[in-house]
Design a protein around this motif. Structure first.
Motif, PDB file in Angstrom:
ATOM      1  N   THR A  13       4.642   8.521  -0.348  1.00 47.51           N
ATOM      2  CA  THR A  13       4.689   9.183   0.958  1.00 47.51           C
ATOM      3  C   THR A  13       5.752  10.260   1.053  1.00 47.51           C
ATOM      4  OG1 THR A  13       6.069   7.399   1.848  1.00 47.51           O
ATOM      5  CG2 THR A  13       3.691   7.226   2.208  1.00 47.51           C
ATOM      6  N   LEU A  58       1.572   8.060   6.721  1.00 45.58           N
ATOM      7  CA  LEU A  58       0.587   7.876   5.651  1.00 45.58           C
ATOM      8  C   LEU A  58      -0.432   9.014   5.642  1.00 45.58           C
ATOM      9  CD1 LEU A  58      -0.084   4.035   5.952  1.00 45.58           C
ATOM     10  CD2 LEU A  58       1.504   5.230   4.439  1.00 45.58           C
ATOM     11  N   ASP A  59       0.055  10.243   5.798  1.00 45.64           N
ATOM     12  CA  ASP A  59      -0.863  11.373   5.881  1.00 45.64           C
ATOM     13  C   ASP A  59      -0.983  12.164   4.581  1.00 45.64           C
ATOM     14  OD1 ASP A  59       1.775  12.164   6.204  1.00 45.64           O
ATOM     15  OD2 ASP A  59       1.248  13.919   7.387  1.00 45.64           O
ATOM     16  N   CYS A  62      -3.682  10.092  -1.028  1.00 46.98           N
ATOM     17  CA  CYS A  62      -3.446   8.857  -1.787  1.00 46.98           C
ATOM     18  C   CYS A  62      -4.771   8.421  -2.395  1.00 46.98           C
ATOM     19  CB  CYS A  62      -2.910   7.776  -0.840  1.00 46.98           C
ATOM     20  SG  CYS A  62      -2.609   6.185  -1.630  1.00 46.98           S
ATOM     21  N   PRO A  64      -7.881   6.342  -3.321  1.00 47.71           N
ATOM     22  CA  PRO A  64      -8.483   5.262  -2.529  1.00 47.71           C
ATOM     23  C   PRO A  64      -8.117   3.860  -3.002  1.00 47.71           C
ATOM     24  CG  PRO A  64     -10.109   6.948  -2.988  1.00 47.71           C
ATOM     25  CD  PRO A  64      -8.875   7.309  -3.776  1.00 47.71           C
ATOM     26  N   GLN A  66      -5.346   2.880  -4.161  1.00 42.22           N
ATOM     27  CA  GLN A  66      -3.951   2.577  -3.837  1.00 42.22           C
ATOM     28  C   GLN A  66      -3.689   2.500  -2.333  1.00 42.22           C
ATOM     29  OE1 GLN A  66      -1.386   5.329  -5.896  1.00 42.22           O
ATOM     30  NE2 GLN A  66      -2.370   4.945  -7.856  1.00 42.22           N
ATOM     31  N   GLN A  67      -4.666   2.889  -1.506  1.00 45.25           N
ATOM     32  CA  GLN A  67      -4.470   2.911  -0.063  1.00 45.25           C
ATOM     33  C   GLN A  67      -4.163   1.541   0.545  1.00 45.25           C
ATOM     34  OE1 GLN A  67      -7.806   5.055   1.544  1.00 45.25           O
ATOM     35  NE2 GLN A  67      -6.983   7.030   0.897  1.00 45.25           N
ATOM     36  N   GLN A  70      -0.565   0.770  -0.134  1.00 41.42           N
ATOM     37  CA  GLN A  70       0.293   1.680   0.616  1.00 41.42           C
ATOM     38  C   GLN A  70       0.354   1.276   2.091  1.00 41.42           C
ATOM     39  OE1 GLN A  70      -0.939   5.820   1.422  1.00 41.42           O
ATOM     40  NE2 GLN A  70       0.896   6.442   0.264  1.00 41.42           N
ATOM     41  N   GLN A  71      -0.787   0.911   2.666  1.00 45.67           N
ATOM     42  CA  GLN A  71      -0.828   0.489   4.065  1.00 45.67           C
ATOM     43  C   GLN A  71      -0.062  -0.815   4.277  1.00 45.67           C
ATOM     44  OE1 GLN A  71      -5.040   0.488   4.779  1.00 45.67           O
ATOM     45  NE2 GLN A  71      -5.132   2.719   4.932  1.00 45.67           N
ATOM     46  N   ASP A  74       3.618   0.001   4.204  1.00 48.40           N
ATOM     47  CA  ASP A  74       3.991   0.657   5.457  1.00 48.40           C
ATOM     48  C   ASP A  74       4.171  -0.390   6.569  1.00 48.40           C
ATOM     49  OD1 ASP A  74       4.220   3.244   7.081  1.00 48.40           O
ATOM     50  OD2 ASP A  74       2.620   2.191   8.155  1.00 48.40           O
TER      51      ASP A  74
END
Length: 158
Positions: A13, A58-59, A62, A64, A66-67, A70-71, A74
């Motif tokens: 990020t 989270l803009d 990334c 897909p 790994q999303q 990442q979420q 966060d």
């Protein structure tokens, strides 16, 4: 006493990139208050001595696969910030837009003159009314927005 600004975010990020841009900007605009920028890779090092924390949104692109991780990271960071009682703002954008978002979020902490703060608040309110959410860094507003998006529509609404 220097201001301590913590920058943190889920992997990918851009916390270090923003820290570098902020450091360059702060070096070019001298202030009477020294500022210490700290990039945290692990929220377990978070403490309450920070004047403000900037959480990376989270803009940024990334992959897909790994999303989900990442979420989840966060969400853990937000929970840790809330639990530690550290004031934070979410920063969005790329390049100069992300730096501008961070500087808006840090305005009061960096000692922005009151007239500038009033102007920033007025422009922020105008942006919210004009659906400029990508420039808003208020985590409560963001939570309200995304929570509303996950609710089913009211009966009779399409």
């Amino acid at each position: 006493m220097p201001l301590k600004i913590v920058l943190l975010g889920a992997p990918g990020t851009g916390a270090q990139d923003l820290a570098d841009a902020l450091a360059a900007h702060l070096a070019a605009t001298p202030s009477s208050t020294p500022v210490t920028l700290v990039v945290l890779a692990d929220f377990s090092a978070l403490d309450q001595t920070a004047s403000m924390a900037l959480l990376m949104g989270l803009d940024l692109p990334c992959p897909p696969d790994q999303q989900p991780a990442q979420q989840a990271a966060d969400a853990q960071l937000r929970a840790a910030l809330d639990a530690a009682g550290v004031a934070y703002r979410v920063v969005y954008g790329t390049g100069p837009a992300r730096l501008a978002s961070a500087l808006r979020a840090l305005g009061a902490v960096l000692g922005m003159p009151e007239s500038d703060a009033v102007q920033a608040n007025e422009s922020r309110a105008a942006r919210l009314r004009a659906y400029g959410c990508e420039k808003c860094s208020d985590p409560v507003c963001e939570h309200r927005l995304f929570t509303a998006l996950t609710r089913p529509p009211a009966p009779g609404c399409a």
